[in-house]
Design a protein around this motif. Structure first.
Motif, PDB file in Angstrom:
ATOM      1  N   ILE A   1      -9.289   6.564   4.627  1.00  0.00           N
ATOM      2  CA  ILE A   1      -8.053   6.259   3.702  1.00  0.00           C
ATOM      3  C   ILE A   1      -7.693   4.951   3.735  1.00  0.00           C
ATOM      4  O   ILE A   1      -7.314   4.264   2.792  1.00  0.00           O
ATOM      5  CB  ILE A   1      -6.749   6.982   4.412  1.00  0.00           C
ATOM      6  N   SER A   2      -7.923   4.157   5.201  1.00  0.00           N
ATOM      7  CA  SER A   2      -7.903   2.631   5.224  1.00  0.00           C
ATOM      8  C   SER A   2      -8.589   1.898   3.972  1.00  0.00           C
ATOM      9  O   SER A   2      -8.357   0.980   3.629  1.00  0.00           O
ATOM     10  CB  SER A   2      -7.933   2.216   6.356  1.00  0.00           C
ATOM     11  N   SER A   3      -9.803   2.456   4.087  1.00  0.00           N
ATOM     12  CA  SER A   3     -10.801   1.687   3.346  1.00  0.00           C
ATOM     13  C   SER A   3     -10.392   1.732   1.675  1.00  0.00           C
ATOM     14  O   SER A   3     -10.733   1.000   0.920  1.00  0.00           O
ATOM     15  CB  SER A   3     -12.283   2.130   3.332  1.00  0.00           C
ATOM     16  N   LEU A   4      -9.742   3.092   1.351  1.00  0.00           N
ATOM     17  CA  LEU A   4      -9.324   2.889   0.042  1.00  0.00           C
ATOM     18  C   LEU A   4      -8.122   2.078  -0.421  1.00  0.00           C
ATOM     19  O   LEU A   4      -8.072   1.263  -1.298  1.00  0.00           O
ATOM     20  CB  LEU A   4      -9.040   4.313  -0.372  1.00  0.00           C
ATOM     21  N   LEU A   5      -7.402   1.951   0.858  1.00  0.00           N
ATOM     22  CA  LEU A   5      -6.021   1.113   0.621  1.00  0.00           C
ATOM     23  C   LEU A   5      -6.320  -0.461   0.544  1.00  0.00           C
ATOM     24  O   LEU A   5      -5.919  -1.071  -0.232  1.00  0.00           O
ATOM     25  CB  LEU A   5      -5.050   1.441   1.774  1.00  0.00           C
TER      26      LEU A   5
ATOM     27  N   PRO B   1       0.725  -1.264   0.065  1.00  0.00           N
ATOM     28  CA  PRO B   1      -0.075  -0.293  -0.045  1.00  0.00           C
ATOM     29  C   PRO B   1       0.844   1.274  -0.131  1.00  0.00           C
ATOM     30  O   PRO B   1       2.064   1.237   0.630  1.00  0.00           O
ATOM     31  CB  PRO B   1      -0.934  -0.136   1.169  1.00  0.00           C
ATOM     32  N   LYS B   2       0.501   2.362  -0.648  1.00  0.00           N
ATOM     33  CA  LYS B   2       1.114   3.390  -0.871  1.00  0.00           C
ATOM     34  C   LYS B   2       0.213   4.673  -1.103  1.00  0.00           C
ATOM     35  O   LYS B   2      -0.841   4.630  -1.600  1.00  0.00           O
ATOM     36  CB  LYS B   2       2.265   3.410  -2.164  1.00  0.00           C
ATOM     37  N   ILE B   3       0.800   6.053  -0.822  1.00  0.00           N
ATOM     38  CA  ILE B   3      -0.057   7.027  -0.711  1.00  0.00           C
ATOM     39  C   ILE B   3       0.834   8.237  -1.660  1.00  0.00           C
ATOM     40  O   ILE B   3       2.261   8.029  -1.264  1.00  0.00           O
ATOM     41  CB  ILE B   3      -0.379   7.492   0.485  1.00  0.00           C
ATOM     42  N   LEU B   4       0.659   9.031  -2.279  1.00  0.00           N
ATOM     43  CA  LEU B   4       1.243  10.189  -3.005  1.00  0.00           C
ATOM     44  C   LEU B   4       0.635  11.384  -2.467  1.00  0.00           C
ATOM     45  O   LEU B   4      -0.513  11.609  -2.433  1.00  0.00           O
ATOM     46  CB  LEU B   4       1.052   9.848  -4.688  1.00  0.00           C
ATOM     47  N   VAL B   5       1.687  12.303  -2.097  1.00  0.00           N
ATOM     48  CA  VAL B   5       1.001  13.564  -1.878  1.00  0.00           C
ATOM     49  C   VAL B   5       1.833  14.421  -2.688  1.00  0.00           C
ATOM     50  O   VAL B   5       2.965  14.410  -2.684  1.00  0.00           O
ATOM     51  CB  VAL B   5       1.490  14.062  -0.196  1.00  0.00           C
TER      52      VAL B   5
END
Lengths: 259, 259
Positions: B134-138, B35-39
């Protein structure tokens, strides 16, 4: 098993620009029960900003051309300014929502309209709606708020007719849901007399539509809208209503389209 | 049970504006596992467009003021143009993603910075990150792509420091995940010698940080960045690295921040 109802509501740019009416509309929208989707156009806001940026609006044969600068302005205005502010307003009303373009979740895939006599530029014709992605958002009780932008498989954002997006979403979701499509525009419905705003035709089926065509009652702007409605009904959409910003109220006047 | 790793990567506007470097970065980002997020920030694009629209950038004591026109331009440029194009590029790389502001999912709630000697205008200080959303998207294997905009409970979008957003997300997600924070900027890391781009300090802990402060090695711009890093580590973030656009490669040079 009976399919759950899903309401897809499409609003135009004029409504978004009228603060009082738009507030009232959002309140009504928030009171709708069950899963729902909002689709919005952007009206003249994009044209205004394009003008301020010194981008001239290219027209060929009365049709607008979406060049590179235009699609960027549309992305900024529809996909950014309008989208995020609608979502913010909905959140305040307790409506958990996210603002989406066709790129998000690769939800609305399209192809660039081929250039024939006219090259429309960065305009998309919808090929596929990712109903699985949309369903997963709805299951989490998130309201998808779509702007009028689709995306090609090569990652090009394209200007896309908002009515077409609403209809395409409704059709794609008809497998899993009983879809109801609501088009909010300036009039309370299809008018029998263009000069009389109260002359709302309450129901139009294919027979009535033919009759209205022969009597030349339907305006040029309304023709493609109605054709799209019938095509949507033929491909599985359960119910279609046209009206103004008060369309979602219990006691509103409106035009129902039937097969 | 061992927490799963979650990578939060923050990139600045300069990188986004360099087509070649940004392409390379996105490819590396797409190859990260798990899992990853971009800002993302937005750099000078918003200022350029504000200028073209005739909005002058207000400065007080060297600090930029975000007035009504500015927050609208920021919403258009960061939340629309940059956000949706990043998502489109990621989709082409097979990375399912959605472009978000703090309004979407009410994911990043903030308060308008109070006006004291200076009124910064529509600038937000983060109060709460909706880690559940955010967790539910991941969990659906969607990559959230956040722009540098937060939202108040009253629905006002606010200009917010992108580094702060990245750190706040990392802190909030540290309950459920082992969070790793990656800051990509112009240099390969914190430099021992500002004139020598190769003088990357490979590791900075609290002791080393004090020493660097005394030796006056740390530039003014880097000071708040490092303070934020230590504060993030103290509040649960597992790992923090600073580097340039190549930071995500296996063999990259970078600065690791430790307690």
């Amino acid at each position: 098993m009976e399919r759950e109802s899903l309401k897809i509501v499409k609003i135009g740019g004029k409504l978004i620009e009228d603060e009082a009416k738009f507030s009232e509309f959002l309140k009504d929208f928030s009171e709708l029960e069950g899963p729902k989707i909002l689709v919005h156009g952007g009206g003249k806001m994009a044209t205004d900003i394009a003008g301020k940026l010194g981008y001239e609006t290219k027209m060929v044969d009365g049709r607008r051309i979406t060049d590179k600068n235009s699609i960027n302005v549309i992305t900024m205005v529809y996909g950014g300014l309008i989208s995020k502010n609608i979502v913010a307003k909905l959140q305040v009303l307790g409506q958990n929502s996210i603002g989406l373009s066709g790129a998000d979740g690769f939800s609305i895939l399209s192809k660039k309209r081929p250039a024939k006599e006219i090259d429309y530029g960065f305009v998309g014709d919808i090929e596929k709606v990712n109903s699985g992605f949309i369903s997963s958002l709805l299951k989490q009780e998130i309201i998808p708020v779509f702007c009028a932008i689709s995306c090609t498989e090569e990652g090009q954002l394209l200007n896309t007719n908002a009515d077409s997006i609403a209809a395409a979403i409704a059709k794609a979701m008809s497998e899993k849901y009983k879809t109801e499509l609501y088009f909010c525009f300036e009039k309370q419905g299809v008018l029998a007399d263009a000069e009389d705003d109260n002359s709302v035709i309450s129901e139009i089926d294919t027979q009535k539509y033919q009759q209205l065509l022969e009597d030349k009652v339907i305006s040029d702007g309304m023709l493609p809208k109605l054709q799209n409605c019938f095509e949507a009904l033929e491909t599985g959409v359960f119910k279609i209503c046209l009206g103004d910003f008060r369309l979602l109220k219990q006691d509103s006047k409106f035009t129902k389209i039937k097969l």
